[in-house]
Motif scaffolding. Sequence first.
Motif, PDB file in Angstrom:
ATOM      1  N   UNK A  84     -19.549  29.990  28.288  1.00  0.00           N
ATOM      2  CA  UNK A  84     -19.269  28.760  27.485  1.00  0.00           C
ATOM      3  C   UNK A  84     -18.278  27.851  28.013  1.00  0.00           C
ATOM      4  N   UNK A  85     -17.328  28.309  28.827  1.00  0.00           N
ATOM      5  CA  UNK A  85     -16.049  27.121  29.069  1.00  0.00           C
ATOM      6  C   UNK A  85     -16.710  26.574  30.798  1.00  0.00           C
ATOM      7  N   UNK A  86     -17.833  26.976  30.927  1.00  0.00           N
ATOM      8  CA  UNK A  86     -18.121  26.050  32.410  1.00  0.00           C
ATOM      9  C   UNK A  86     -19.814  25.997  32.069  1.00  0.00           C
ATOM     10  N   UNK A  87     -20.139  26.711  31.230  1.00  0.00           N
ATOM     11  CA  UNK A  87     -22.467  25.663  30.897  1.00  0.00           C
ATOM     12  C   UNK A  87     -22.843  26.341  32.230  1.00  0.00           C
ATOM     13  N   UNK A  88     -21.883  27.536  32.812  1.00  0.00           N
ATOM     14  CA  UNK A  88     -23.252  28.285  34.498  1.00  0.00           C
ATOM     15  C   UNK A  88     -23.316  29.462  33.786  1.00  0.00           C
ATOM     16  N   UNK A  89     -23.993  30.122  34.639  1.00  0.00           N
ATOM     17  CA  UNK A  89     -24.269  31.458  34.145  1.00  0.00           C
ATOM     18  C   UNK A  89     -23.767  32.538  34.898  1.00  0.00           C
ATOM     19  N   UNK A 396      -3.955  20.623  23.942  1.00  0.00           N
ATOM     20  CA  UNK A 396      -5.010  20.376  23.450  1.00  0.00           C
ATOM     21  C   UNK A 396      -6.489  20.680  23.914  1.00  0.00           C
ATOM     22  N   UNK A 397      -6.257  20.994  25.420  1.00  0.00           N
ATOM     23  CA  UNK A 397      -7.359  21.585  26.331  1.00  0.00           C
ATOM     24  C   UNK A 397      -7.485  22.467  26.475  1.00  0.00           C
ATOM     25  N   UNK A 398      -6.574  23.390  26.413  1.00  0.00           N
ATOM     26  CA  UNK A 398      -6.346  24.804  26.219  1.00  0.00           C
ATOM     27  C   UNK A 398      -7.030  25.229  25.247  1.00  0.00           C
ATOM     28  N   UNK A 399      -8.218  26.573  25.828  1.00  0.00           N
ATOM     29  CA  UNK A 399      -9.054  26.867  25.363  1.00  0.00           C
ATOM     30  C   UNK A 399      -8.893  27.681  24.114  1.00  0.00           C
ATOM     31  N   UNK A 400      -9.327  28.292  23.022  1.00  0.00           N
ATOM     32  CA  UNK A 400      -8.950  29.825  22.381  1.00  0.00           C
ATOM     33  C   UNK A 400      -9.954  30.521  21.802  1.00  0.00           C
ATOM     34  N   UNK A 401     -10.037  31.709  21.724  1.00  0.00           N
ATOM     35  CA  UNK A 401     -11.010  32.795  21.518  1.00  0.00           C
ATOM     36  C   UNK A 401      -9.912  33.409  20.551  1.00  0.00           C
ATOM     37  N   UNK A 418      -9.324  20.336  18.826  1.00  0.00           N
ATOM     38  CA  UNK A 418      -8.875  18.636  19.405  1.00  0.00           C
ATOM     39  C   UNK A 418      -9.938  18.214  20.438  1.00  0.00           C
ATOM     40  N   UNK A 419     -10.691  19.499  20.912  1.00  0.00           N
ATOM     41  CA  UNK A 419     -11.816  19.195  23.036  1.00  0.00           C
ATOM     42  C   UNK A 419     -12.297  19.716  21.870  1.00  0.00           C
ATOM     43  N   UNK A 420     -14.342  18.876  22.760  1.00  0.00           N
ATOM     44  CA  UNK A 420     -15.015  19.862  22.715  1.00  0.00           C
ATOM     45  C   UNK A 420     -15.139  20.992  23.069  1.00  0.00           C
ATOM     46  N   UNK A 421     -15.647  22.394  22.582  1.00  0.00           N
ATOM     47  CA  UNK A 421     -15.825  23.474  23.589  1.00  0.00           C
ATOM     48  C   UNK A 421     -14.646  24.084  23.853  1.00  0.00           C
ATOM     49  N   UNK A 422     -13.079  23.929  22.710  1.00  0.00           N
ATOM     50  CA  UNK A 422     -12.153  24.336  23.021  1.00  0.00           C
ATOM     51  C   UNK A 422     -11.972  26.051  21.964  1.00  0.00           C
ATOM     52  N   UNK A 423     -12.542  26.131  21.138  1.00  0.00           N
ATOM     53  CA  UNK A 423     -12.958  26.637  20.118  1.00  0.00           C
ATOM     54  C   UNK A 423     -14.159  27.195  20.051  1.00  0.00           C
ATOM     55  N   UNK A 424     -13.811  29.207  20.580  1.00  0.00           N
ATOM     56  CA  UNK A 424     -14.641  29.788  20.480  1.00  0.00           C
ATOM     57  C   UNK A 424     -14.389  31.392  19.173  1.00  0.00           C
ATOM     58  N   UNK A 425     -15.371  31.901  19.143  1.00  0.00           N
ATOM     59  CA  UNK A 425     -15.020  32.968  18.057  1.00  0.00           C
ATOM     60  C   UNK A 425     -16.285  34.033  17.650  1.00  0.00           C
TER      61      UNK A 425
END
Length: 560
Positions: A84-89, A396-401, A418-425
Amino acid sequence: MTHDHDLVLRPTAAQTEAALDPPAGRTGGDLVVETLAGLGATTVFGLPGQHVLAVFDALRRSRLRYVGLRVESNAGFAADAYGRVTGEVAPLLLSAGPGALMSLAALQEAAAASAPVLAIAGQVPVAGLGGGRHGHLHELRDQQASFRDVVKSVHTVRTQSQIPSAIAAAWESALTAPHGPVWVEIPQDVLAAPASLPVVTPVDAFPEELAPRPELTAVAAHLLANAERPAIVAGGGVVRSDASGKLLALAERIDAPVVTTFGGKGAFPWEHPLSLRSWLEDRHTTDFLEDADVLLVVGSGLGELSSNYHTFAPRGRVIQIEADLGKLEANHPALGVHADARLALSALLETVPPREDPAAADRVRAVLGRVQERIDGQGLALEQRVLAAVRDALPDAAPGFWDMTILTYWAWSAFDARRPNTMHSAQGAGGLGYAFPAALGAAAADPSTPVLAVSGDGGAMYGIAELATARQYGLNVTWLIVDDGGYGILREYMTEAFGEATGTELGRPDFVALAESFGVPALRTSPEALREDLAKSLAEPGPSVVVLPAVLRMFAPTHR
């Protein structure tokens, strides 16, 4: 016109010499590792098992970084987050039978969230395949059948020469929109046998682009340009396709208010005058969307959570842009545009003329005001204070899970990502235990940024073993555990439905002492001290645990 990938590349003399004299001591496991490296992988997750020991032995001879977790489902969650955070496999190495099956919950979440995970699993020896019962350890009659309903594609290997092509095909599938998990299985004897094949050179696996059909773009552009009350629902597909900037440009061009789904958090600026935020479990938001004469839905299937539990009944014309063909018009009739969100929004930006609506921002403010007034009337100051403390403490740039816990249910609607791709559940599939192992995967992807995991005490027990993983690799994850003594959201659901709850109260450990026994710093906090304690823990390198004893309540949703 000739494309680069149509050219036949002739080997150089040096390449030919190397191919004719491959290094000694290689096995089928080396072919797996060489193929992953040739595809661009740098990090793999997983657990060793009897049937894949040759792959792990090959890792020793490679430059790939291995991050080993303690439970297969947790390894899958870590790979999910990395994707999710890298967009890589994210490669995920699994054994056969029980070890493989333990990953199913994680692969289901990866499928629901469109996370590109490449699961490579062992199998019993070739002679034991075919549906019989040969008495092999970990044997299943049809292991693929257990995964075929979960993953995007299944790829089987029966000889060493098939390994590079099978893994490359799976890699391409994982990255083709919609992204998702894929499955490769290789028998134990194929992996363990000596390899006489040449070392695998860099491999091409170009994902196919899913562009919108031009006639559909033309109709969609016409509808939006002539709408009186357009609105936009932005889902997880906007985040996965890195299309947030194009969404913002389109919304501003046509003055269309935007709601982000729980999977689309961060896809649109929270404080923007056109932002309706994420209050999907609120009738005021639902009414507003139903009143739109043209509703553009981007990267969402309008499933249960995104449709206010299937109470949403649009009265206007719906345009649905969706990369997953199975979700297209699955819940509502629409002008269905089967396309990657980024490519479709790009096409609309080239086609839709500007449209002005000076009253749009006023209507947005009115809806948000009614939502806040309803929430304020429910006596939930503690919950709002706790969520605000988390927001203030998290960079702001730190991802949360976020695990499936009451604070997460609040965050879906009320947290400003506050940033795209930073909140994941784990809201895609809804399983417990996602947050902490997923956060470890994100920390492995970017060691320079602190990562937050949020769990309840029930969900936290799924991932306790991974405190050892966090400590072993020194991963920068702060784990906030909200301890309310049970499965809090289920306690609320059961009490509301049946008058009392059963099976929801839990004995649990002293989480602070338990974390410290793993060598992980931990502290117990309070709602008043949470902001300061959490910020301090996030600023310190390495893993940490913050325990908040608190009984939080859910806000009352409104459907009808």
